[in-house]
Design a protein around this motif. Structure first.
Motif, PDB file in Angstrom:
ATOM      1  N   SER A   1      -9.593  30.744  22.536  1.00  0.00           N
ATOM      2  CA  SER A   1      -8.564  30.387  23.515  1.00  0.00           C
ATOM      3  C   SER A   1      -7.963  29.016  23.251  1.00  0.00           C
ATOM      4  N   SER A   2      -8.773  28.088  22.764  1.00  0.00           N
ATOM      5  CA  SER A   2      -8.215  26.753  22.535  1.00  0.00           C
ATOM      6  C   SER A   2      -9.006  26.048  21.456  1.00  0.00           C
ATOM      7  N   VAL A   3      -8.438  24.923  21.025  1.00  0.00           N
ATOM      8  CA  VAL A   3      -9.107  24.171  19.973  1.00  0.00           C
ATOM      9  C   VAL A   3     -10.428  23.583  20.458  1.00  0.00           C
ATOM     10  N   ALA A   4     -10.656  23.616  21.752  1.00  0.00           N
ATOM     11  CA  ALA A   4     -11.895  23.061  22.276  1.00  0.00           C
ATOM     12  C   ALA A   4     -13.061  24.023  22.129  1.00  0.00           C
ATOM     13  N   GLN A   5     -12.738  25.282  21.809  1.00  0.00           N
ATOM     14  CA  GLN A   5     -13.798  26.289  21.744  1.00  0.00           C
ATOM     15  C   GLN A   5     -14.510  26.217  20.402  1.00  0.00           C
TER      16      GLN A   5
END
Lengths: 664, 1128
Positions: A161-165
């Protein structure tokens, strides 16, 4: 005046600010983005091709000759190689391991993105189902590779979902397998039947079923050991067999020649990695089939092209073939190629020592059969098989045996293993006998160079052989190598060594001809008369024979023995095996004989729990082989942890939830 | 201004209401004149005006008068004084009595001449006076003067902003004078962002490059001369290839890890991130100022974090047209060669490597080692390196009147470099016009066009990851002899390939032939056009609007004919036939900036407010194509169209920036100075957080103005500066916030042998991307002593960068390898020190010097997620066996660009082994291995330190072994003038950084057959030469980077030297010239270093993460040119 200017400036400023609020809204010009993709059927298909592309990334390089996947079948044929996965000395930063891991998860992400957007475009549901089925299947296949090489792995079924995952924890192998089976089962209902597809690139029902059988066998073996899955393996393999579409190509060699020529044979080769292009045509979806594996050649001869010959076969594999098994000299090259143009084949001893056996390249795919020129070093379009019908047959037999722990009944053996065996021994060839052996009856003498060997008559065709002569002493013919067994012989053909004397022909000096069992060398060039040389010593008279013929020695002779294919020499019987264990020993070797260098051996050995022991035996096998002892490096370097590859550093340094495999 | 010349006005405290009394009564004996005048003033109402030093010469006064006439009293008082007076209205001016001119033995003559500055520009209104007298004259607008004086006096020439100069007349009738600018830069004005500030009023840290010194370097681009010029600016070249030097310019350390850390360039007010300084002619540059701290850079907001370089070009000046020509011609040579083995040593080595092959190759029947003993062999370096030629011409015409000023200039630069068939040609032209339209409206424009052509193959480029494909591999490694060389059978010099070398992974080729035949040509066209107008709305309020455009196009053509390694038909790897490629790219940047400036200055307060807004757009696009199997190779690149098309590529992208900014300068009693700036930047690169805000504040305290320092004469100026502020960095892709779907036909997946369907390959974008922010604190101190003969500037700073725009590693399980994130923290701390001194300033001889040194310490405080270090291997791959091993680490708590590797632990000696019964050796179990298998290791092999004592060398034994960044850098410039001769000597250094000399892995290892080695390899280990650091043949395992190859790359370089001679003025007159100067100048003349490679200033895989890697670098050249400068 001043006031006016102030006002103007302020007004201008305000206008600028308001009118330019769109100034900062930019749109990419040379690419589309995730925001406006997956909106048409064509885009879905394109995205699906992107999922397939992962296969080319894995099988083009890493899985072709550099990843020690051949277990006990082959070894990296470079004595200087001391480190890396080619000699099974793996570190957590090994680039090939990292590359495959990364490519697989990248493929999974592509599949996840496609599946998440599958319902976006308006299109026929039938077409949508196919795309969905293929994407589901491919994602499962990637997970299957992951779980079988790395064990517990993160199981991600939604797009990132996002670069944080970045912290993705592992899921136990059993659950991963269960998900694979679930998804493949769903895919099986969605993809077209094998009769409805025209190539081995797209996924068909047989491919899914065959892979389900393989997945079930793996799940039943080490380390998950869910033996209940043998039954499912059996059922899925049986579905492929019962489909009725499939049969073995009667000629084992032709299976791989077809691939080299980029021809499909869906009856045998159910699913392949499709490679395309040859880089200097601008297409780079190329593979290394025949370039990494194959007979080493520096590319001097354009008909052979470049071949690294990274892999040589182990003596264990070479000696596992029994006499008459046609697969041996196909899978393992009995010759080397000179680095000249034209390249010449130099045949290796027919009955080698272990050390001599270790000098042969694996050569299941041979560049000489490729039809696309130039045969480039960088890559070619030869496809790589991921599922062959022979594998399905062997899996079925194994599943049947393992389900009950018994030797399968004869009818099962005849339907499966013996099909494979009969083809291996030539029994399936349409019409019949081949040249089996060539025996030198008279070694002859006086040869200045290797004479031509011609095979004629016998009702068949294609037989070919080459001779070698001693370069000192009596200069006799030392060996005649059977280059091509030909076929369709109904009586023993004639084998002739050298050229017969001919009347009224211009012979150059140095030429050798025979007449009346004697070998002559032309010592003075000239046109022959109708009188042949007959003397048993010295030179003939020019007046009589035209050119001067000097006696050289005795003409060599050899005889041919044909096969006797009515005998089914390759067949096995239930009674041959003292028990399940013996049968499994056989099936393990048979898989190797049939499927060598198809990048499955390591995982087969692992699921049978044999990997560590087998590799250590390889180390012992090679230890006494002198200059070829390096072939045992992979075995020497094998430790118990090697049943699984390490989670790459690239993952562990960022993904704090993943941990590491035991021993790494 | 000198204090001694300050005129003090002694004014009456009150003016008498009765008017001016004419009758005076006074009685004094031996009184001080001062007191007498005071009394007179009281009685008469007249004011007395005198210079403070005048009365000190007065004699005591005796006077006694009653109701006397004022004028008589004055006459009486001054009768015996050496002073005189003059009545001017109601003011009496007291002066020193003029010297009596007519003395016996003297005669008056008329002296005339021209007064100019050092560049020959006339100094209008320059003053001429007689020393000790009152005779004066003033120069006209052409600087001409004429004065009648006794023939033995000393004339003093003066002009505002210039040092006074004295000259004895000695009977000469013509004296031309060149005045030197005053050492004091008190009145100097520095151009900073959106305006200019008097140097004395600067609150931040701004460094000026001494343009006059820098322009002495015979280089094509000012970048090449910038190193060491000012503190805080670190400039280093990657290699010496003309036009491809890869010069890093870093202001106060590296402010980024994965992104570009170059400064922002502001050229005549036009700010761009990607300006190529080589587009400017060094001769056109008026000034270069480096804005280092937040006080100066924050006005550039999101682009200021890595410092700002402000360049002003020369404009026209009021005066007669000034025509200047300068030209030079000279030579280039490599600074150093690395010698290789002699034929004899080479053959000996070949035999050691493989005695069987060596026998057939070098020692056929009748040939012995001795045959090679005195053989010279082929010296490939002699053929490959040549003497380069440099040729420079500059012509300029500048001038103007009150309303129109213009400057026109053009330049040619040509260099044929030290490697055959490489070089650079540059043609450049510039026009600037400034026009007063009315007394309120001014407008102007300038245009610069530059065409640069660079040619020749890139020495350090590598094909397919094989070190053997690099150019210098073949130069050093190609065999000096073969057996055929003795017999004359095979001429290695004429063959394109060494036919005995059959390895398919050895890309060796005849370096001279290939270099000659390769066509690689890069044409760079650059056009910059600026225009502006300013309107004085009121006296204090000025509106300015500028527009600028920069068009830059690059065309790169390569063609490989059959005489090159890539295009040769006999190369087994060549499937392309003769082939070539063309790539075109262009960048277009435009900007519009509008400012309003309000300034108000009174006695105690000075106040300037600037406000403005701007728009900028940058677009990049390009395309490229490759064609193979070109049938007519003689047509070269132009015949590409006849070949088979292979690959076509294209790209196009753009970004926009919108900004509002403001600055307030406030000065109180010109003692306390405040500057505050603020900028708001909106960028299209960050769609979801477009706006960033960057404030800064600065304070300066001019301590000299305080009473406690005022009296201390030795101190000329003392100023304390303090600043703090935020700046940003926006260097990410234009669309990094989005996830692009790249569609690539060439790698697409084919079904059923159909032409592949385009493959969709998603990358993950980061919609939350925003600015990277740097907070910088700066403390500075400026001190001038002894009337500016000593000037000292010291600055300390701390820069903390937060939310780094980092191309961060993703966990591969996420499906992505990397993504841009705002993560990580970085710190740069440093100390800068500049000392300008006038060491000697005598009549004929002067010596001035500038010394600067900067220390910077870079520390990573945080990386992405919980990563502790970023490891980097060499990319692109330089050698197949070295693809995976890491060489660099950027770890938390350490600096970026540190080297990691194994510690070289000498060479295995016999005592480390068991002797086996068969005579062989086996490494003792107690001795650690070197990565090779124990049974393979032999005496003479390399040994590494087993740090974890596990007996084997693994990745765990790697450690930080060196630093890629220097500890300090600096420069030392000296100007000597003696009469008409002047000498400039400029030294520059870098201390504390290491370079990884990868050449040693190839040329001190003998891993490859028939490859020559460095001469040092003769000193390799042998039973009779055990104490060496060079292993035996084959004694180095592949894939291990160690301290053996890591070298200290500190250096001190004699960077620029110029000796100039000005033709004396009396000869010039005959020639009709204002100035004529002959020069000899040199660049990179001597380098002192311990580095063993060609040059320590090298980085062939240059990036912030991977500095200082040396493999097959194009050598840096030394240049010597002779030139002349003439002004008309």
């Amino acid at each position: 005046m001043e006031k006016k200017l102030y006002i103007c400036t302020v007004v201008a400023l305000v206008c600028m600010v308001t009118s330019c609020s769109k100034f900062l809204d930019t749109v990419p010009k040379d690419t589309v983005t995730n925001l406006n993709y997956y909106e048409t059927e064509q885009q879905l298909n394109s995205a699906l091709a992107g999922v397939f592309q992962t296969l080319t990334k894995i099988y083009a390089h890493s899985f072709q000759g550099v990843m020690s996947l051949d277990g006990d079948e082959g070894f990296y044929n470079r004595s200087a190689q001391n480190t890396g996965i080619a000699v099974n000395l793996v570190t957590t930063s090994e680039s090939n391991v990292t590359t495959v891991w990364t490519a697989l998860y990248n493929g999974i992400e592509r599949a996840n993105l496609l599946l998440a957007n599958i319902n976006k475009p308006a299109m026929t549901e039938a077409n949508r189902a196919v795309i969905k089925g293929e994407a589901l299947f491919l994602r499962s296949y990637f997970y299957f590779l992951l779980v079988s090489y790395w064990g517990d792995v993160p199981l991600l079924l939604e797009p990132t979902s996002s670069v944080a995952q970045t912290n993705n924890p592992r899921t136990p192998s059993k659950e991963v397998y269960e998900q694979i089976i679930r998804d493949m089962t769903e895919a099986e209902s969605l993809v077209p039947g094998v009769g409805q597809v025209t190539n081995a690139g797209h996924i068909n029902k047989s491919a899914v079923r065959g892979l389900l059988a393989r997945v079930c066998l793996y799940m039943a073996g080490d380390p998950v050991k869910d033996v209940s899955k043998y039954e499912m393996a059996k059922i899925w393999a049986k579905k492929v067999i019962d489909d009725g579409f499939h049969s073995l190509n009667p000629d084992y060699r032709q299976v791989f020649i077809n691939m080299s020529q980029d021809k499909y044979d869906l009856k045998e080769s159910i699913w392949e990695v499709e490679f395309y292009g040859y880089s200097s045509d601008g297409f780079n979806a190329t593979g290394k089939v025949g370039i990494h594996y194959g007979v080493s050649h520096g590319g001097q001869d354009p008909n052979y092209g470049y071949c690294y010959g990274y892999v040589a076969a182990t003596p264990k594999l070479y000696f596992s073939y029994s006499k008459g098994d046609l697969r041996r000299d196909w899978n393992i090259a009995p010759y080397t190629l000179s680095s000249t143009n034209p390249a010449t084949k130099t045949y290796l001893p027919t009955y080698p020592t272990a050390m001599q056996a270790s000098q042969r390249n694996s050569a299941k795919w041979k560049r000489e059969y490729e039809t696309v020129y130039p045969k480039e070093q960088g890559g070619n379009a030869v496809n790589y098989p991921l599922l062959r019908y022979a594998d399905v047959l062997l899996m079925y037999a194994e599943a049947v045996a393992s389900q009950n722990g018994t030797v399968p009944a004869q009818d099962v053996l005849d339907q499966t293993v013996n099909q494979v065996r009969r083809r291996a021994f030539g029994n399936l060839l349409p019409n019949r006998e081949l040249i089996d052996t060539i025996t030198i009856s008279t070694a002859g003498s006086g040869y200045t160079s290797a004479p031509a060997v011609t095979i004629s008559g016998g009702g068949g065709a294609g037989g070919a052989a080459v001779a070698t002569v001693a370069t000192s002493g009596t200069r006799a013919v030392t060996a005649i190598y059977l280059e091509n067994r030909g076929g369709n012989y109904n009586s023993t053909p004639t084998l002739t060594i050298g050229e017969s004397w001919m009347p009224n022909v211009l012979y150059a000096a140095g030429k050798q001809v025979y007449n009346d069992n004697k070998l002559y060398t032309v010592t003075t060039a000239g046109i022959t008369t109708t009188t042949p040389p007959t003397q048993a010593s010295g030179a003939s008279a020019a007046a009589s024979t035209g050119a001067v013929f000097t006696y050289a020695g005795v003409q060599a002779k050899a005889t041919i023995t044909l096969t006797n294919l009515s005998e089914f020499k390759g067949d096995v019987k239930t009674s041959d095996f003292a028990g399940y264990a013996r049968f499994m020993e056989f099936i393990k070797t048979e898989r190797s004989r049939e499927l060598a260098f198809e990048a499955m051996r390591k995982r087969d050995l692992v699921r049978w729990g044999d990997y560590y022991g087998v590799m250590k035996q390889i180390a012992l096998d090679f230890a006494p082989l002198g200059s070829r002892a390096f072939g045992g490096k992979a075995g020497v370097n094998t430790s118990e942890r090697d049943v699984l590859w390490p989670i790459p550093d690239a993952e562990t340094t960022v993904n704090k939830a993943i941990g590491q495999n035991p021993g790494w | 201004m000198r204090l001694t010349t300050v005129i003090l006005i002694a004014a009456l405290m009150q003016v008498s209401a009765a008017g001016l009394a004419q009758k005076i009564t006074i009685s004094k004996k031996q009184a001080d004149l001062r007191a007498v005048l005071k009394a007179l003033r009281t009685q008469s109402g007249y004011n007395f005006v005198y210079a403070d030093n005048v009365l000190s010469q007065a004699k005591p006064v005796d006077i006694s008068v009653k109701a006397a006439d004022f004028k008589d009293v004055l006459a009486q008082i001054f009768a015996n004084q050496p002073l005189t007076y003059k009545i001017d209205n109601n003011v009496i001016i007291v002066q020193i009595k003029p010297t009596v001119l007519t003395q016996p033995g003297r005669k008056n003559i008329r002296v005339s001449g021209v007064i100019t500055d050092e560049e020959g520009n006339p100094l209008q209104s320059a003053g001429i006076r007689v020393k000790g007298g009152d005779k004066k004259a003033v120069a006209d607008k052409d600087g001409r003067y004429s004065i009648e004086v006794p023939d033995d006096v000393i004339l003093v020439f003066t002009h505002l902003g210039f040092d006074d100069q004295e000259m004895r007349v000695e009977g000469r009738q013509t004296i031309n004078i060149k005045l030197k600018p005053q050492i004091s830069k008190l009145d100097e004005v520095l151009v900073v962002g959106y305006g200019s500030v008097r140097k004395v009023d600067i609150t931040g840290s701004v460094a000026q490059v001494n343009i006059r010194d820098m322009a002495k370097a015979p280089v094509s681009s000012i970048e090449q001369a910038l190193a060491g010029r000012v503190a805080g600016l670190n400039v280093s070249a990657s290699q010496g290839q003309p036009g491809e030097e890869g010069i890093n310019i870093r202001i106060r350390g590296v402010g980024s890890i994965t992104q570009d850390a170059s400064p922002l360039y502001v050229i005549d007010g036009f700010a761009t991130e990607n300006f190529d300084l080589s587009m400017l002619n060094p001769d056109d540059i008026e000034s270069i100022n480096v804005l280092k701290d937040a006080s100066g850079t924050a006005i550039y907001g999101s682009r200021g974090a890595n410092g700002v370089i402000v360049v002003e070009t020369k404009k026209g000046k009021v005066g007669k047209p000034n025509l200047n020509y300068s030209g030079s011609y000279g030579f280039q040579d490599v600074t150093k060669r690395v010698e290789v083995l002699s034929p004899y040593e080479f053959v000996k080595l070949e035999n050691e490597r493989d005695s069987v092959t060596a026998k057939t190759l070098y020692l056929p029947d009748g040939v012995t080692y001795d045959s090679y003993k005195n053989l010279e062999g082929i010296n490939w370096q002699d053929q490959f390196f040549r003497q380069g030629v440099t040729n420079i011409h500059n012509l300029s015409l500048r001038g103007g009147n009150k309303d129109t000023k213009y400057a026109i200039s053009g330049s040619l630069f040509e260099t044929g470099s030290v490697v055959v068939n490489t070089g650079l040609k540059k043609q450049q032209g510039r026009v600037t016009v400034d026009q007063n339209v009315s007394n309120k409206l001014r407008a102007g424009m300038s245009t610069n066009y530059t065409h640069t052509q660079t040619y020749g193959q890139i020495a350090s480029s590598i094909k397919d990851g094989y070190a053997s494909s690099a150019l210098l591999y073949s130069v050093w490694g190609y065999r000096p002899v073969n057996a055929g060389y003795l017999t004359g059978d095979i001429d290695l010099e004429e063959e394109l390939f060494d036919e005995d070398v059959t390895s398919t992974t050895d890309y060796r080729f005849n370096p001279v032939e290939s270099a000659k035949n390769v066509y690689r040509n890069k044409d760079n066209n650059n056009l910059v056009a600026n225009g502006y107008f300013t309107y004085d709305i009121t006296k204090n309020l000025v509106f300015k609007s500028t527009g600028a455009i920069n068009l830059n196009t690059i065309q790169l053509g390569t063609f490989y004919n059959s005489g090159t390694s890539e295009g040769s038909p006999i190369s087994p790897r060549n499937n392309y036939g003769q082939w070539g490629a063309m790539a075109y790219s262009s960048r277009t940047t435009w900007s519009n900036e509008n400012t309003l400036t309000y300034s108000k200055v009174n006695k105690t307060n000075s106040f300037t407010v600037l406000g403005g807004f701007s728009f900028q757009r940058e677009g990049n696009k390009g395309n490229n194509y490759t064609a193979i199997k070109v049938p007519n190779e003689t047509l070269g690149i132009d015949g590409l169209g006849q070949g088979t098309p292979l690959a076509v590529g294209s790209f196009g992208t753009y970004n926009t920036l919108q900004s509002y900014f403001s600055r307030v300068n406030y000065g109180y009693q010109s003692r306390y100075l405040f500057t505050a700036t603020f900028r708001a930047d909106g960028s299209s690169k960050f769609p979801n957080s477009k706006w960033g805000y960057f404030p800064s504040g600065a304070f300066a305290w001019k301590m000299k103005e305080e009473s406690f320092l005022k009296g201390i004469e030795i101190i000329t100026e003392a100023k304390l500066r303090l600043s703090y502020g935020l700046t940003g960095n926006n260097r990410v892709g234009d669309f990094s916030a989005l996830s692009p779907i790249s569609v690539d036909n060439s790698t697409g997946y084919s079904f059923g042998n159909e032409v592949p369907t385009p493959a969709a390959i998603p990358d993950i974008g980061n919609p939350t991307l925003r600015w990277e922010t740097t907070a910088q604190l700066n403390l500075g101190y400026d001190l001038s002593l002894l009337k500016n003969r000593i000037e000292l500037v010291v600055d300390v700073y701390r820069k903390k960068t937060d939310n780094l725009l980092l191309l961060a590693n993703m966990s591969p399980s996420s499906g992505y390898a990397r993504a841009y994130k705002n993560v990580g923290k970085l710190k740069n701390e440093g100390l800068e020190f500049t000392l300008n001194t006038v060491n000697i300033n005598k009549h004929d001889f002067a010596w001035r010097s500038n010394f600067n040194i900067s220390f910077n310490r870079n520390t990573i405080l945080q990386l992405a997620d919980e990563e502790e270090r970023l490891l980097s291997s060499i990319s692109p791959r330089w050698q197949s066996g070295y693809a995976d091993p890491v060489l660099y680490s950027a770890a938390i708590g350490h600096s970026v660009g540190n080297f990691v590797g194994y510690i070289f632990d000498g060479i295995y000696q016999y005592e480390d082994f068991y002797q086996l019964p068969n005579g062989g050796y086996r490494l003792q179990n107690s001795v650690p291995t070197n990565g090779m298998a124990r049974e393979v290791i032999k005496p003479g092999y390399i040994r590494y330190k087993d740090l974890n004592n596990d007996g084997i060398i693994t990745a765990a034994d790697q450690t930080i072994i060196g630093r890629g960044l220097p500890i300090h850098t600096g420069g030392f410039s000296n100007n000597f003038t003696y009469k008409n001769l002047s000498l400039n000597v400029f030294l520059q250094w870098s201390y504390g950084n290491d370079v990884y000399n990868a050449n040693k892995l190839i040329f001190e290892a003998k891993a490859y057959s028939m490859l020559n080695q460095y001469a040092s390899y003769a000193n390799r280990w042998s039973p009779t030469n055990p104490s060496t650091t060079i292993p035996v043949v084959g004694g180095v395992p592949e894939g291990y980077y160690s301290t053996r190859e890591l070298e200290d790359a500190s250096y001190l370089r004699l960077k620029t030297v110029e000796l100039a001679y000005s033709i004396p003025a009396n000869y010039l007159k005959k020639l009709g010239l204002k100035e004529l100067m002959l020069t000899a100048s040199a660049q990179n003349l001597v380098t002192w270093t311990n580095y063993s490679g060609m040059d320590p200033e090298v980085s062939t895989r240059n990036s912030i993460l991977t500095p200082g890697f040396d493999y097959s670098a194009f050598p840096i050249a030394k240049t010597l040119v002779f030139g002349l400068k003439a002004s008309l």
